[in-house]
Design an enzyme around this catalytic site. Structure first.
Site, PDB file in Angstrom:
ATOM      1  N   GLY A  20       0.824  -1.214   0.000  1.00  0.00           N
ATOM      2  CA  GLY A  20       0.000   0.000   0.000  1.00  0.00           C
ATOM      3  C   GLY A  20       0.846   1.246   0.000  1.00  0.00           C
ATOM      4  O   GLY A  20       0.517   2.239   0.652  1.00  0.00           O
ATOM      5  N   GLY A  24      -0.701   7.829   1.002  1.00  0.00           N
ATOM      6  CA  GLY A  24      -0.978   7.831   2.422  1.00  0.00           C
ATOM      7  C   GLY A  24       0.183   7.390   3.287  1.00  0.00           C
ATOM      8  O   GLY A  24       1.352   7.719   3.050  1.00  0.00           O
ATOM      9  N   SER A 150      -4.787  -0.741  14.398  1.00  0.00           N
ATOM     10  CA  SER A 150      -5.585   0.487  14.430  1.00  0.00           C
ATOM     11  C   SER A 150      -6.145   0.675  15.831  1.00  0.00           C
ATOM     12  O   SER A 150      -6.317  -0.297  16.587  1.00  0.00           O
ATOM     13  CB  SER A 150      -6.734   0.385  13.412  1.00  0.00           C
ATOM     14  OG  SER A 150      -7.710   1.381  13.626  1.00  0.00           O
ATOM     15  N   TYR A 174     -14.222  -4.127  10.192  1.00  0.00           N
ATOM     16  CA  TYR A 174     -12.918  -3.458  10.164  1.00  0.00           C
ATOM     17  C   TYR A 174     -12.163  -3.701  11.464  1.00  0.00           C
ATOM     18  O   TYR A 174     -10.965  -4.038  11.451  1.00  0.00           O
ATOM     19  CB  TYR A 174     -13.109  -1.965   9.942  1.00  0.00           C
ATOM     20  CG  TYR A 174     -11.814  -1.176   9.923  1.00  0.00           C
ATOM     21  CD1 TYR A 174     -10.939  -1.281   8.839  1.00  0.00           C
ATOM     22  CD2 TYR A 174     -11.461  -0.346  10.984  1.00  0.00           C
ATOM     23  CE1 TYR A 174      -9.746  -0.575   8.823  1.00  0.00           C
ATOM     24  CE2 TYR A 174     -10.279   0.370  10.968  1.00  0.00           C
ATOM     25  CZ  TYR A 174      -9.419   0.248   9.890  1.00  0.00           C
ATOM     26  OH  TYR A 174      -8.232   0.951   9.884  1.00  0.00           O
TER      27      TYR A 174
END
Length: 309
Positions: A20, A24, A150, A174
């Site tokens: 990724g 970001g 997270s 999530y």
């Protein structure tokens, strides 16, 4: 602790893989690794964004040794093909950053393999990728694997009977995927020690960063997207939000098996420190069951662990 981009050590001679990495947090992580001498492979699913990311990093870091590799983390076949290319190249991997992720699409979506999109992309693909490239990690001296969790993991629950989130609740799915990432990081460290793999596994979370993750997942008209757009001051600048990952990946005093994140209010932003670990992430028996189930689902096996008791 006081930690900034200036504290990243010289990484000359090391190879890093960041998933990724075309935007970001992944991009900033790759940029800082490259600017401090690492050879960095930017892994992503969009070739145009990949070429631009490579160009931008080279423009900011002079002779940075960066390259883009195509991989779709929502496809286990793509992960395997990407891993095979890395293995065929024959270069040890010193740093693997399992960063790529998707967040709370409003309706349930699935990967090409039929897994709920967040579970498959955020967690299972990185589980498989790490297993595939384990020989290249072991070939390096003091390799590190950093898995991104997270703050949402605090609300996460691993339901082995419903890993695919049916019925679908976006944030529940999530949170489960990010708790799974954290438990994987801890269990990988335990298995590395048990098997003398010689790799350090750590976890990190960015707090809440000024990325497009929320908008991309929830949609431009969602309440969360409104907050992201108009209350930007609540979110950490992306380079700052990437620092816990960089600390875990490069700092001499980062502890194998530890979890790092920002230490400000609610760990949303602030200086790097030891993150709060959700109680659920400390369930070793559940972590082992999740590991076994992940091998079955992905069809990718780690070396057999000889475990006493």
């Amino acid at each position: 602790m006081s930690y900034s981009e200036r504290d990243i050590p010289d990484l000359s001679g090391k190879t890093a893989v960041v998933t990724g990495a075309t935007g970001g947090l992944g991009y900033e992580t790759a940029r800082m690794l490259a600017q401090h001498g690492a050879r960095v492979i930017l892994a992503g699913r969009n070739a145009d964004k990949g070429r631009k990311a490579v160009s931008d990093i080279r423009a900011s870091a002079g002779q940075a040794d960066v390259a883009f590799e195509l991989v779709d983390l929502s496809s286990l076949a793509s992960v395997a093909a990407f891993s095979n290319r890395l293995t065929s190249a024959g270069d040890p991997i010193d740093i693997l950053v399992n960063n790529a992720g998707v967040m709370t699409p409003p309706t349930r979506k699935t990967t090409s393999d039929g897994f709920e999109l967040q579970f498959g992309t955020n967690y299972l693909s990185h589980f498989a990728l790490t297993a595939h490239v384990l020989p290249m990690l072991r070939a390096a001296a003091d390799a590190r694997v950093v898995s991104l969790s997270s703050v949402a993991a605090r609300q996460g629950k691993i339901d082995l009977g419903n890993l695919q989130s049916e019925p679908y609740r976006p944030m529940v799915a999530y949170s489960q995927s990010k708790l799974a990432c954290l438990m994987f990081a801890f269990e990988l460290q335990r298995r590395s020690q048990e098997n003398n793999w010689g790799i350090a596994s750590l976890a990190a979370h960015p707090g809440v960063a000024r990325t497009d993750l929320i908008v991309n997942g929830m949609g431009d008209q969602s309440p969360a997207a409104f907050v992201r757009r108009y209350l930007t001051f609540l979110f950490a600048p992306v380079p700052q939000a990437a620092l816990p990952t960089l600390f875990a990946a490069t700092a001499a005093d980062a502890v194998p098996g530890a979890y790092y994140g920002p230490k400000g209010l609610l760990e949303v932003r602030g200086p790097v420190g030891v993150a709060t670990t959700p109680k659920a992430a400390l369930d070793v028996a559940l972590a082992r069951r999740l590991w076994d189930e992940s091998e079955k689902l992905s069809g990718v096996l780690f070396p057999v662990t000889a475990r006493a008791g």
